[in-house]
Design a protein around this motif. Structure first.
Motif, PDB file in Angstrom:
ATOM      1  N   LEU A   1       0.841  -1.204   0.000  1.00 30.32           N
ATOM      2  CA  LEU A   1       0.000   0.000   0.000  1.00 30.32           C
ATOM      3  C   LEU A   1       0.874   1.252   0.000  1.00 30.32           C
ATOM      4  N   PHE A   2       1.730   1.289  -0.987  1.00 33.49           N
ATOM      5  CA  PHE A   2       2.631   2.418  -1.224  1.00 33.49           C
ATOM      6  C   PHE A   2       3.546   2.673  -0.026  1.00 33.49           C
ATOM      7  N   PHE A   3       4.012   1.570   0.574  1.00 33.19           N
ATOM      8  CA  PHE A   3       4.950   1.536   1.691  1.00 33.19           C
ATOM      9  C   PHE A   3       4.338   1.987   3.022  1.00 33.19           C
ATOM     10  N   ILE A   4       3.194   2.639   3.018  1.00 33.82           N
ATOM     11  CA  ILE A   4       2.570   3.084   4.268  1.00 33.82           C
ATOM     12  C   ILE A   4       2.044   1.888   5.049  1.00 33.82           C
ATOM     13  N   GLY A   5       1.305   1.000   4.388  1.00 30.23           N
ATOM     14  CA  GLY A   5       0.787  -0.198   5.046  1.00 30.23           C
ATOM     15  C   GLY A   5       1.906  -1.104   5.519  1.00 30.23           C
ATOM     16  N   TRP A   6       2.983  -1.131   4.764  1.00 29.38           N
ATOM     17  CA  TRP A   6       4.150  -1.933   5.125  1.00 29.38           C
ATOM     18  C   TRP A   6       4.727  -1.473   6.453  1.00 29.38           C
ATOM     19  N   ILE A   7       4.852  -0.177   6.656  1.00 28.39           N
ATOM     20  CA  ILE A   7       5.397   0.355   7.912  1.00 28.39           C
ATOM     21  C   ILE A   7       4.420   0.124   9.054  1.00 28.39           C
ATOM     22  N   ILE A   8       3.124   0.302   8.829  1.00 27.76           N
ATOM     23  CA  ILE A   8       2.121   0.053   9.860  1.00 27.76           C
ATOM     24  C   ILE A   8       2.134  -1.411  10.283  1.00 27.76           C
ATOM     25  N   ASP A   9       2.371  -2.301   9.336  1.00 30.14           N
ATOM     26  CA  ASP A   9       2.400  -3.737   9.645  1.00 30.14           C
ATOM     27  C   ASP A   9       3.472  -4.104  10.663  1.00 30.14           C
ATOM     28  N   LEU A  10       4.514  -3.331  10.759  1.00 31.06           N
ATOM     29  CA  LEU A  10       5.546  -3.596  11.753  1.00 31.06           C
ATOM     30  C   LEU A  10       4.924  -3.688  13.150  1.00 31.06           C
ATOM     31  N   PHE A  11       3.900  -2.886  13.407  1.00 33.66           N
ATOM     32  CA  PHE A  11       3.242  -2.885  14.711  1.00 33.66           C
ATOM     33  C   PHE A  11       2.099  -3.895  14.790  1.00 33.66           C
ATOM     34  N   LEU A  12       1.626  -4.384  13.652  1.00 34.26           N
ATOM     35  CA  LEU A  12       0.525  -5.344  13.625  1.00 34.26           C
ATOM     36  C   LEU A  12       0.984  -6.798  13.646  1.00 34.26           C
ATOM     37  N   ILE A  13       2.262  -7.051  13.467  1.00 32.51           N
ATOM     38  CA  ILE A  13       2.772  -8.421  13.392  1.00 32.51           C
ATOM     39  C   ILE A  13       2.444  -9.255  14.629  1.00 32.51           C
ATOM     40  N   PRO A  14       2.576  -8.740  15.854  1.00 34.24           N
ATOM     41  CA  PRO A  14       2.245  -9.595  17.007  1.00 34.24           C
ATOM     42  C   PRO A  14       0.805 -10.114  16.970  1.00 34.24           C
ATOM     43  N   GLY A  15      -0.150  -9.304  16.583  1.00 40.50           N
ATOM     44  CA  GLY A  15      -1.538  -9.739  16.472  1.00 40.50           C
ATOM     45  C   GLY A  15      -1.741 -10.746  15.355  1.00 40.50           C
ATOM     46  N   MET A  16      -1.080 -10.511  14.223  1.00 39.79           N
ATOM     47  CA  MET A  16      -1.178 -11.467  13.120  1.00 39.79           C
ATOM     48  C   MET A  16      -0.581 -12.811  13.518  1.00 39.79           C
ATOM     49  N   SER A  17       0.476 -12.778  14.303  1.00 41.42           N
ATOM     50  CA  SER A  17       1.122 -14.012  14.760  1.00 41.42           C
ATOM     51  C   SER A  17       0.185 -14.801  15.685  1.00 41.42           C
ATOM     52  N   ARG A  18      -0.468 -14.119  16.614  1.00 43.75           N
ATOM     53  CA  ARG A  18      -1.415 -14.799  17.515  1.00 43.75           C
ATOM     54  C   ARG A  18      -2.559 -15.434  16.739  1.00 43.75           C
ATOM     55  N   ASP A  19      -3.104 -14.717  15.769  1.00 41.14           N
ATOM     56  CA  ASP A  19      -4.200 -15.255  14.955  1.00 41.14           C
ATOM     57  C   ASP A  19      -3.755 -16.494  14.185  1.00 41.14           C
ATOM     58  N   ALA A  20      -2.560 -16.454  13.605  1.00 39.89           N
ATOM     59  CA  ALA A  20      -2.053 -17.593  12.831  1.00 39.89           C
ATOM     60  C   ALA A  20      -1.800 -18.789  13.741  1.00 39.89           C
ATOM     61  N   ASP A  21      -1.316 -18.542  14.957  1.00 37.92           N
ATOM     62  CA  ASP A  21      -1.070 -19.646  15.901  1.00 37.92           C
ATOM     63  C   ASP A  21      -2.361 -20.370  16.257  1.00 37.92           C
ATOM     64  N   ARG A  22      -3.454 -19.633  16.341  1.00 34.79           N
ATOM     65  CA  ARG A  22      -4.751 -20.258  16.653  1.00 34.79           C
ATOM     66  C   ARG A  22      -5.322 -21.006  15.454  1.00 34.79           C
ATOM     67  N   ARG A  23      -5.044 -20.533  14.253  1.00 28.38           N
ATOM     68  CA  ARG A  23      -5.649 -21.098  13.052  1.00 28.38           C
ATOM     69  C   ARG A  23      -4.963 -22.329  12.504  1.00 28.38           C
ATOM     70  N   TYR A  24      -3.660 -22.411  12.626  1.00 23.68           N
ATOM     71  CA  TYR A  24      -2.912 -23.471  11.968  1.00 23.68           C
ATOM     72  C   TYR A  24      -2.343 -24.457  12.979  1.00 23.68           C
ATOM     73  N   GLN A  25      -2.344 -25.728  12.608  1.00 24.32           N
ATOM     74  CA  GLN A  25      -1.953 -26.819  13.492  1.00 24.32           C
ATOM     75  C   GLN A  25      -0.452 -27.093  13.436  1.00 24.32           C
ATOM     76  N   ASP A  26       0.163 -27.139  14.617  1.00 22.33           N
ATOM     77  CA  ASP A  26       1.575 -27.512  14.700  1.00 22.33           C
ATOM     78  C   ASP A  26       1.734 -29.007  14.513  1.00 22.33           C
ATOM     79  N   GLY A  27       2.919 -29.423  14.166  1.00 17.33           N
ATOM     80  CA  GLY A  27       3.190 -30.840  13.973  1.00 17.33           C
ATOM     81  C   GLY A  27       4.597 -31.058  13.451  1.00 17.33           C
ATOM     82  N   PRO A  28       4.813 -32.196  12.807  1.00 17.37           N
ATOM     83  CA  PRO A  28       6.170 -32.533  12.353  1.00 17.37           C
ATOM     84  C   PRO A  28       6.698 -31.633  11.233  1.00 17.37           C
TER      85      PRO A  28
END
Length: 120
Positions: A33-60
């Motif tokens: 998004l013309f580099f603006i969204g990219w910079i904002i995402d730096l602060f959104l990564i922890p939330g995205m990580s938590r959501d992905a941890d809940r959605r996807y199954q760990d394993g081998p």
């Protein structure tokens, strides 16, 4: 891993990693998004990580290793060999990732593929 891919985030790499394919495509075509969204995402990564941890199954099959292999060696199918998909790994190896389209498909679906493999 998300922060490492954020470095390439202006092409949506971290968004694909966290399972946000639609915004990953938007980021890819608009340079984060013309580099603006990219910079904002730096602060959104922890939330995205938590959501992905809940959605996807760990394993081998490790998500981080599969994503590293896809990002840097995807055209050779190394990530497919790692997931135990020998036939498609060979196919990717002989066709440079099915001429790039297979690699794009894997960017869109890798998390689901790994989660399904880990579920079995």
């Amino acid at each position: 891993m998300g922060y490492l891919l954020w470095i390439f985030g202006f092409i949506g790499a971290h968004r694909f990693y966290y399972g946000r394919q639609i915004t990953g495509i938007i980021w890819f075509f608009t340079l984060g998004l013309f580099f603006i969204g990219w910079i904002i995402d730096l602060f959104l990564i922890p939330g995205m990580s938590r959501d992905a941890d809940r959605r996807y199954q760990d394993g081998p099959v490790d998500y981080n290793l599969a994503w590293i292999l896809l990002t840097f060696l995807g055209v050779f199918g190394i990530h497919r060999f790692y997931m135990g998909k020998i036939f498609t790994g060979l196919l990717y190896l002989l066709t440079l990732g099915l001429f790039g389209f297979g690699v794009l498909y894997d960017f869109l679906t890798l998390n689901g593929q790994i989660s399904e493999k880990n579920h079995r």
